[in-house]
Design a protein around this motif. Structure first.
Motif, short mmCIF file in Angstrom:
data_model
loop_
_atom_site.label_atom_id
_atom_site.label_comp_id
_atom_site.label_asym_id
_atom_site.label_seq_id
_atom_site.Cartn_x
_atom_site.Cartn_y
_atom_site.Cartn_z
N GLY A 26 -4.70 -12.89 -22.71
CA GLY A 26 -3.76 -13.74 -21.99
C GLY A 26 -4.47 -14.83 -21.21
N GLY A 27 -5.61 -14.50 -20.59
CA GLY A 27 -6.37 -15.51 -19.86
C GLY A 27 -6.88 -16.61 -20.78
N PHE B 200 -3.00 -7.12 -14.47
CA PHE B 200 -2.24 -6.30 -13.53
C PHE B 200 -0.78 -6.16 -13.98
N ALA B 201 -0.20 -7.26 -14.49
CA ALA B 201 1.20 -7.22 -14.92
C ALA B 201 1.40 -6.27 -16.10
N SER B 202 0.35 -6.04 -16.90
CA SER B 202 0.49 -5.16 -18.05
C SER B 202 0.79 -3.72 -17.64
N LEU C 78 5.99 -11.28 -17.44
CA LEU C 78 6.22 -11.73 -16.07
C LEU C 78 5.39 -12.97 -15.76
N ILE C 79 4.29 -13.18 -16.48
CA ILE C 79 3.40 -14.32 -16.25
C ILE C 79 3.62 -15.42 -17.28
N TRP C 80 3.62 -15.05 -18.57
CA TRP C 80 3.59 -16.10 -19.58
C TRP C 80 4.94 -16.77 -19.81
N GLY D 209 -7.90 -19.89 -16.31
CA GLY D 209 -7.89 -18.74 -17.21
C GLY D 209 -8.20 -17.42 -16.55
N LEU D 210 -9.26 -17.36 -15.72
CA LEU D 210 -9.67 -16.09 -15.12
C LEU D 210 -8.61 -15.59 -14.14
N PHE D 211 -8.08 -16.52 -13.34
CA PHE D 211 -7.08 -16.13 -12.33
C PHE D 211 -5.84 -15.56 -13.01
N TRP D 212 -5.27 -16.31 -13.95
CA TRP D 212 -4.03 -15.86 -14.59
C TRP D 212 -4.27 -14.73 -15.59
N GLY D 213 -5.47 -14.67 -16.17
CA GLY D 213 -5.79 -13.53 -17.02
C GLY D 213 -5.82 -12.23 -16.22
#
Length: 361
Positions: free
Chosen positions: A231-232, A251-253, A262-264, A242-246
């Motif tokens: 995902g990142g 965590f969202a997984s 919840l993120i993408w 990338g690192l932050f949202w990855g």
């Protein structure tokens, strides 16, 4: 021929006294139970490395156990420190960019988009919610952007403030892990001696606990790492940190049903509304085809074969584990289900003649 024992009144007194004492001991160690359980799980995962070191240094159990704990420390702590530092840096940059975008009129452009107007009109006309005003959305977004930076700093300070507690629990876990690795054979022998089962039943129970403990860690945490990495990468390709949202997707997984969506999904919607249609479609396709398939394929694959647990049982064991115990429930839930299944199978075999007779009666 099975061994039989006549249980006398003194035996019952001893059993109840033992149960009471065991419960009292549990109350004493209950605040540290998560550290003890994690030490147990890590001892199973670390045992191949521990055996390799032990073969190099025979007859030095203390040194071997200490070296295994040091290796584990470098495997866990050093990457965490590097990742945490990078996340804070990217998070700070993201909060600054978000604030500039909102204050520069970006949120007004989004609200003025025809898709957003159509969605708000549909919600206000057909869904049983209070009317949603576009200006209220803009105001809330501005407040969020303004407070995000300070909240990020406060969160970082809280994490650093909790570092003492984390280190205490970590070193407690290492302390327990040291003895679990050093006295592994003695502990297993003591457990076998105490359990009132046959050797084959003990083997089944202990093997299942080991297998499920490993699969719970591998299935949950490795899936989260894989989804976070994939995902990142997709978020980085689409222009996000990338690192932050990855890490956020990792965590969202852990969240059942919703997961990384919840993120993408909001990120994809932002790209489509802001005019980056190509990257929005790419992020959606990447998240569904790659990130989603990791959860659908890797997690069941890593957790399969545990006491006959099917996908539905694994799902509810994870869901119920999180509800009762929090994040550590990702391990507790499957473990409780698996032990129950093994005990049920042992009961079915032990009372097979009686159960068959009941079916035929």
């Amino acid at each position: 021929m099975k061994n039989k024992m006549n249980v006398t009144a003194s035996h019952w007194v001893l059993i109840f006294a033992l149960l009471f004492a065991a419960f009292a001991c549990f109350l004493l160690v209950e605040p540290y139970m998560n550290s003890i359980v994690m030490a147990f799980i890590l001892s199973l995962l670390m045992f191949p490395i521990h055996e390799w070191i032990e073969n190099k240094l025979p007859n030095h159990k203390n040194i071997v156990a200490l070296l295994s704990c040091i290796v584990l420390t470098f495997i866990i702590v050093m990457p965490l420190l590097l990742v945490f530092s990078a996340i804070m840096q990217q998070g700070a940059v993201f909060s600054q960019n978000l604030y500039q975008w909102v204050t520069g009129g970006g949120i007004q452009e989004v609200i003025a988009h025809p898709w957003v107007k159509t969605a708000l009109k549909f919600i206000n006309n057909y869904l049983p919610f209070d009317a949603i005003n576009a200006q209220n959305i803009a105001q809330k977004a501005a407040e969020f952007a303004t407070s995000l930076g300070s909240n990020l700093v406060a969160t970082s300070a809280k994490i650093l403030g909790d570092a003492t507690n984390f280190l205490m629990n970590f070193f407690l876990m290492l302390f327990v892990l040291f003895f679990l690795l050093r006295d592994h054979d003695k502990i297993i022998a003591a457990i076998r001696h105490i359990l009132p089962f046959s050797r084959s039943q003990e083997d089944r129970l202990l093997n299942e606990i080991e297998k499920v403990s490993k699969s719970a860690v591998m299935g949950s945490f490795l899936t989260a790492i894989a989804q976070g990495a994939a995902g990142g990468f997709g978020m980085w390709m689409a222009g996000f940190p990338g690192l932050f949202w990855g890490t956020m997707m990792g965590f969202a997984s852990f969240i059942p049903v919703v997961g990384t969506a919840l993120i993408w999904i909001p990120a994809t919607a932002y790209l489509l509304i802001s005019g980056d249609t190509t990257w929005g479609l790419f992020l959606a396709a990447w998240s569904i085809a790659v990130v989603g398939s990791i959860d659908n394929v890797l997690r069941p694959l890593l957790m399969q074969g545990s006491a006959g647990m099917n996908t539905l049982m694994i799902f509810f064991s994870l869901l119920g584990g999180i509800h009762l115990f929090g994040l550590i429930g990702l391990i507790y839930g499957p473990l409780i289900f698996a032990i129950t299944m093994v005990l049920f199978n042992m009961y079915e075999e032990e009372f097979k003649d009686f159960l068959d007779g009941q079916d035929n009666s």
